[in-house]
Design a protein around this motif. Structure first.
Motif, PDB file in Angstrom:
ATOM      1  N   GLN A 183     -25.650  17.604  91.588  1.00 41.22           N
ATOM      2  CA  GLN A 183     -24.533  17.392  90.669  1.00 41.22           C
ATOM      3  C   GLN A 183     -24.397  15.909  90.304  1.00 41.22           C
ATOM      4  O   GLN A 183     -24.216  15.572  89.127  1.00 41.22           O
ATOM      5  N   ASP A 184     -24.467  15.049  91.310  1.00 37.49           N
ATOM      6  CA  ASP A 184     -24.339  13.608  91.066  1.00 37.49           C
ATOM      7  C   ASP A 184     -25.486  13.088  90.196  1.00 37.49           C
ATOM      8  O   ASP A 184     -25.282  12.215  89.349  1.00 37.49           O
ATOM      9  N   THR A 185     -26.695  13.612  90.406  1.00 39.28           N
ATOM     10  CA  THR A 185     -27.845  13.176  89.630  1.00 39.28           C
ATOM     11  C   THR A 185     -27.673  13.558  88.164  1.00 39.28           C
ATOM     12  O   THR A 185     -27.936  12.745  87.271  1.00 39.28           O
ATOM     13  N   THR A 229     -24.865  14.016  86.570  1.00 37.52           N
ATOM     14  CA  THR A 229     -23.810  13.141  86.046  1.00 37.52           C
ATOM     15  C   THR A 229     -24.339  11.744  85.763  1.00 37.52           C
ATOM     16  O   THR A 229     -23.993  11.126  84.753  1.00 37.52           O
ATOM     17  N   SER A 230     -25.218  11.246  86.643  1.00 38.57           N
ATOM     18  CA  SER A 230     -25.709   9.870  86.510  1.00 38.57           C
ATOM     19  C   SER A 230     -26.789   9.700  85.440  1.00 38.57           C
ATOM     20  O   SER A 230     -27.191   8.567  85.158  1.00 38.57           O
ATOM     21  N   PRO A 247     -29.585  18.599  98.211  1.00 35.61           N
ATOM     22  CA  PRO A 247     -28.255  19.174  98.411  1.00 35.61           C
ATOM     23  C   PRO A 247     -27.513  19.343  97.077  1.00 35.61           C
ATOM     24  O   PRO A 247     -27.778  18.614  96.114  1.00 35.61           O
ATOM     25  N   ARG A 248     -26.592  20.281  97.039  1.00 34.63           N
ATOM     26  CA  ARG A 248     -25.818  20.569  95.829  1.00 34.63           C
ATOM     27  C   ARG A 248     -25.164  19.310  95.282  1.00 34.63           C
ATOM     28  O   ARG A 248     -25.241  19.017  94.085  1.00 34.63           O
ATOM     29  N   ARG A 249     -24.520  18.550  96.139  1.00 37.64           N
ATOM     30  CA  ARG A 249     -23.801  17.351  95.685  1.00 37.64           C
ATOM     31  C   ARG A 249     -24.766  16.344  95.049  1.00 37.64           C
ATOM     32  O   ARG A 249     -24.445  15.713  94.040  1.00 37.64           O
ATOM     33  N   THR A 250     -25.948  16.189  95.644  1.00 37.62           N
ATOM     34  CA  THR A 250     -26.948  15.271  95.080  1.00 37.62           C
ATOM     35  C   THR A 250     -27.380  15.746  93.700  1.00 37.62           C
ATOM     36  O   THR A 250     -27.500  14.938  92.773  1.00 37.62           O
ATOM     37  N   ILE A 293     -31.513  22.947  92.868  1.00 35.72           N
ATOM     38  CA  ILE A 293     -31.532  22.964  94.338  1.00 35.72           C
ATOM     39  C   ILE A 293     -32.757  23.719  94.823  1.00 35.72           C
ATOM     40  O   ILE A 293     -33.473  23.272  95.726  1.00 35.72           O
ATOM     41  N   VAL A 307     -27.501  23.939  88.378  1.00 38.81           N
ATOM     42  CA  VAL A 307     -27.476  23.309  89.708  1.00 38.81           C
ATOM     43  C   VAL A 307     -28.202  24.178  90.735  1.00 38.81           C
ATOM     44  O   VAL A 307     -29.052  23.666  91.475  1.00 38.81           O
TER      45      VAL A 307
END
Length: 99
Positions: free
Chosen positions: A43-45, A47-48, A38-41, A32, A28
């Protein structure tokens, strides 16, 4: 360059992140740094990716505490990784990743 739809930008982002992981940008923090997302994006990417049948697994580094390790693409599913590699620069530009 025209503005991408949410659907297209999400698809491109997933392909580009999978490509980066395949190229060794496999954590991650590294994602970045490479993209500026962003970190959350990030992480979500990661996962997706499963929604595209891209099998991405996390491997914890030996002897490390917490979640220190790297991601690996085990299977690209129906996606052709050669097409993604060939078009990576175009994807990067379309997403606005200047790094």
């Amino acid at each position: 360059m025209p503005t991408l739809s949410k659907t297209k930008s999400s698809f491109y982002r997933r392909l580009y992140v999978a490509h980066l992981i395949e190229q060794g940008v496999a954590s991650v923090p590294a994602l970045i740094e490479a993209t500026g997302m962003p970190r959350r994006t990030a992480q979500d990417t990661i996962t997706s990716l499963a929604e595209l049948d891209i099998e991405c697994v996390f491997t914890k580094d030996d002897g490390e505490r917490h979640n220190i390790g790297r991601y690996q693409i085990r299977d690209w599913g129906a996606i052709d990784p050669r097409w993604v590699a060939t078009n990576a620069e175009r994807l990067k530009q379309a997403l606005g990743y200047s790094i």
